[in-house]
Design an enzyme around this catalytic site. Structure first.
Site, short mmCIF file in Angstrom:
data_model
loop_
_atom_site.label_atom_id
_atom_site.label_comp_id
_atom_site.label_asym_id
_atom_site.label_seq_id
_atom_site.Cartn_x
_atom_site.Cartn_y
_atom_site.Cartn_z
N ARG A 183 -14.18 -5.60 15.06
CA ARG A 183 -13.23 -4.59 15.50
C ARG A 183 -13.99 -3.27 15.61
O ARG A 183 -14.78 -2.94 14.71
CB ARG A 183 -12.11 -4.48 14.47
N TYR B 94 -7.59 7.45 12.89
CA TYR B 94 -7.33 6.17 12.26
C TYR B 94 -8.51 5.21 12.49
O TYR B 94 -9.03 5.11 13.60
CB TYR B 94 -6.06 5.50 12.84
N ASN C 147 0.81 -1.22 0.00
CA ASN C 147 0.00 0.00 0.00
C ASN C 147 0.85 1.28 0.00
O ASN C 147 1.65 1.50 0.91
CB ASN C 147 -0.89 -0.03 1.26
N GLU D 289 -8.63 -11.35 9.78
CA GLU D 289 -9.28 -10.07 9.48
C GLU D 289 -9.95 -10.16 8.11
O GLU D 289 -9.38 -10.70 7.16
CB GLU D 289 -8.22 -8.96 9.46
N GLU E 62 1.32 -6.87 11.62
CA GLU E 62 0.91 -6.72 10.21
C GLU E 62 2.01 -6.07 9.37
O GLU E 62 2.04 -6.26 8.16
CB GLU E 62 -0.40 -5.92 10.11
N ASP F 52 -6.30 -3.44 1.33
CA ASP F 52 -5.13 -3.33 0.46
C ASP F 52 -4.48 -4.69 0.20
O ASP F 52 -3.49 -4.77 -0.54
CB ASP F 52 -4.12 -2.32 1.01
N TRP G 198 1.42 7.30 11.88
CA TRP G 198 0.07 7.10 11.36
C TRP G 198 -0.39 5.69 11.65
O TRP G 198 0.32 4.74 11.70
CB TRP G 198 -0.04 7.35 9.85
N ASP H 299 -7.71 -1.53 17.43
CA ASP H 299 -6.38 -1.31 16.85
C ASP H 299 -5.90 0.08 17.26
O ASP H 299 -6.55 1.09 16.94
CB ASP H 299 -6.49 -1.41 15.32
N HIS I 58 -3.40 -10.29 8.92
CA HIS I 58 -3.83 -9.02 8.37
C HIS I 58 -4.71 -9.29 7.14
O HIS I 58 -4.38 -10.15 6.33
CB HIS I 58 -2.57 -8.26 7.96
N GLU J 66 -4.65 -4.36 19.33
CA GLU J 66 -3.64 -4.51 18.27
C GLU J 66 -2.68 -3.33 18.20
O GLU J 66 -3.09 -2.19 18.38
CB GLU J 66 -4.40 -4.63 16.94
N HIS K 117 -15.02 -4.81 10.47
CA HIS K 117 -14.65 -3.48 10.98
C HIS K 117 -15.87 -2.61 11.20
O HIS K 117 -16.47 -2.13 10.23
CB HIS K 117 -13.79 -2.76 9.96
N ARG L 65 0.18 -11.07 13.71
CA ARG L 65 -0.63 -10.49 12.63
C ARG L 65 0.01 -10.61 11.25
O ARG L 65 -0.54 -10.09 10.28
CB ARG L 65 -0.85 -9.00 12.93
N HIS M 16 -2.88 1.15 16.33
CA HIS M 16 -2.08 1.55 15.16
C HIS M 16 -0.76 2.21 15.53
O HIS M 16 -0.41 3.26 14.98
CB HIS M 16 -2.93 2.47 14.26
C1 GCO Z 1 -5.56 -3.23 9.95
C2 GCO Z 1 -4.55 -2.26 9.49
C3 GCO Z 1 -4.90 -1.44 8.29
C4 GCO Z 1 -3.62 -0.80 7.79
C5 GCO Z 1 -3.54 -0.83 6.30
C6 GCO Z 1 -2.21 -0.29 5.82
O1 GCO Z 1 -5.49 -3.61 11.09
O2 GCO Z 1 -6.37 -3.62 9.13
O3 GCO Z 1 -4.01 -1.52 10.53
O4 GCO Z 1 -5.90 -0.52 8.59
O5 GCO Z 1 -3.50 0.50 8.24
O6 GCO Z 1 -3.73 -2.13 5.88
O7 GCO Z 1 -1.98 -0.59 4.49
MG MG Z 2 -3.84 -2.93 12.14
#
Ligand code: GCO
Ligand code: MG
Length: 402
Positions: A147, A159, A37, A339, A262, A316, A402, A210, A312, A236, A122, A283, A212
């Site tokens: 989630r 996020y 991504n 996921e 991930e 993407d 991010w 998450d 994951h 997460e 999600h 992940r 992040h």
């Molecule tokens: C998740 C991830 C995604 C990522 C994304 C980045 O847990 O699914 O954190 O939201 O941010 O896949 O490419």
């Molecule tokens: Mg994640």
């Protein structure tokens, strides 16, 4: 059987995907996902310019040998671009072998260990109320695990807050969008969000969240502790994933189960986490973790430490990666959860697939190989569009995670 042709295909049916197609002299071909991504074209070049010429003439059945050739042979090991490229080749070779032998890939991996693959969806909303309502929509669809993410009052572009009802797509066309982040404001809102969800839907639904990579170890420890009353399935990326040692501190303070990985590209990114029993779910997934061949090894190492997988599966990751993950998920002993972010209808049309969702579970289906096709005629209608994930700044303008 010999490899005769290696194509790198780029399409953007709502978002960018890079797909590898490996053709053979016996007419069988295999597909691999090579999508990284926001850095897609780096993998395109890695595959087209450096990997494809080395594959022509090789026996596609020698999956392990080709994996070792690409990993050891590059000298420059690991890293997301390299491991995504290797992952794509690896998926395509498992696909070829399954098709040539007439069996789904999970049969080559030891056969099914379970009836289906438990998935989570999600639920998100700008406000806590919207997020709570979104959980209900997933439960109505039959999901057993959800989630939950909500916007933080006073912060723009938090996020995890999606744009559609069932889709969450953080990447945007053009240059990276800038979000604003405050850990203090976030920490003040998350526990009450989960209190509301438990209050509304009871104890049975599995809940995930998450962070992040956005908290310091001590903030992460506090969040884990504050969420204990709501018995999360997992929390997460509660702190930056590359700081494995930080999880020692977090782990001492909370019994909330932790998931990380991930962004990992090989098992070497997770050895401290696993050896010291610092996490509960790994992940990593096939596309960014070197394919089925490497992920199977990573899962086995996790199993030794009583850690389960939680691959994951964001939008993407193309349907090819999703299928590959499902074959692995179905077969390994220590599968935990998968996921499952639904793709747009345009994406599903470009990648018709055999996997199906029913009652909160996915199943890879019985088609030989991975069970995913690629419609060139439709893919060509969606040319590549430059797109990036957002970046994040603190309220005073400092760059954040991010
Ligand atoms: C998740 C991830 C995604 C990522 C994304 C980045 O847990 O699914 O954190 O939201 O941010 O896949 O490419
Ligand atoms: Mg994640």
């Amino acid at each position: 059987m010999r490899i005769t042709d290696v194509e790198v295909l780029v399409t953007c049916p709502g978002r960018n995907f890079v797909t590898l197609r490996v053709r053979t002299d016996e007419g069988v071909h295999g597909l691999g996902d090579a999508t990284l991504n926001g850095r897609e074209l780096a993998v395109v070049s890695y595959l087209r310019d450096h990997v494809a010429p080395c594959l022509i003439g090789r026996d596609p059945f020698r999956i392990e040998d080709i994996w070792q050739y690409l990993y050891r042979g590059a000298y420059w090991r690991r890293g997301p671009v390299t491991m995504t490229a290797i992952g794509a080749v690896d998926m395509a070779l498992w696909d070829i072998k399954g098709k040539a032998l007439g069996v789904p890939v999970y049969e080559l991996l030891g056969g099914a260990s379970r009836a289906g693959v438990l998935v989570y969806g999600h639920a998100s909303g700008e406000s806590a109320g919207e997020a709570v309502d979104a959980v209900g929509r997933y439960l109505d669809l039959g999901y057993k695990a959800v989630r939950v993410q909500a916007g933080v009052p006073g912060l723009s572009g938090t996020y995890g807050v999606g744009r559609g009802e069932l889709f969450y797509e953080p990447a945007g066309t053009g240059l990276p969008r800038e979000d604003v982040w405050s850990a203090e404001k976030y920490l003040a809102t998350v526990p009450s969000l989960f209190a509301r969800v438990r209050d509304e839907y009871g104890d049975e639904v599995r809940l995930l969240h998450d962070a992040h990579h956005r908290l310091t170890p001590i903030q992460a420890a506090r969040l884990g502790r504050d969420l204990e009353p709501y018995r999360l399935f997992w929390l997460e990326d509660v702190a930056p994933a590359e700081q494995q040692e930080a999880f020692r501190l977090i782990r001492q303070h909370t019994t909330t189960p932790l998931a990380v990985g991930e962004i990992f590209s090989t098992i070497h990114d997770a050895t401290v986490l696993l050896r010291e029993y610092l996490i509960d779910y790994l992940r990593m997934t096939v596309v960014h973790g070197g394919g089925i061949t490497h992920l199977r090894n990573a899962a086995a190492y996790a199993d030794v430490h009583q850690v389960r997988t939680g691959c994951h599966g964001a939008t993407d990751l193309s349907p090819v990666a999703m299928a590959a993950a499902l074959h692995l998920d179905l077969s390994i002993p220590n599968f935990g959860i998968q996921e499952y972010m639904r793709h747009t209808a345009e994406t599903d049309e470009v990648f018709p697939h055999a996997y199906t969702f029913s009652g909160g579970y996915l199943h890879p289906g019985g088609s030989p190989g991975l069970g995913v096709d690629y419609r060139d005629d439709l893919a060509e209608r969606h040319p590549y569009q430059r797109a990036y994930l957002p970046v994040s700044r603190l309220e005073d303008g400092t760059m954040g995670n991010w």
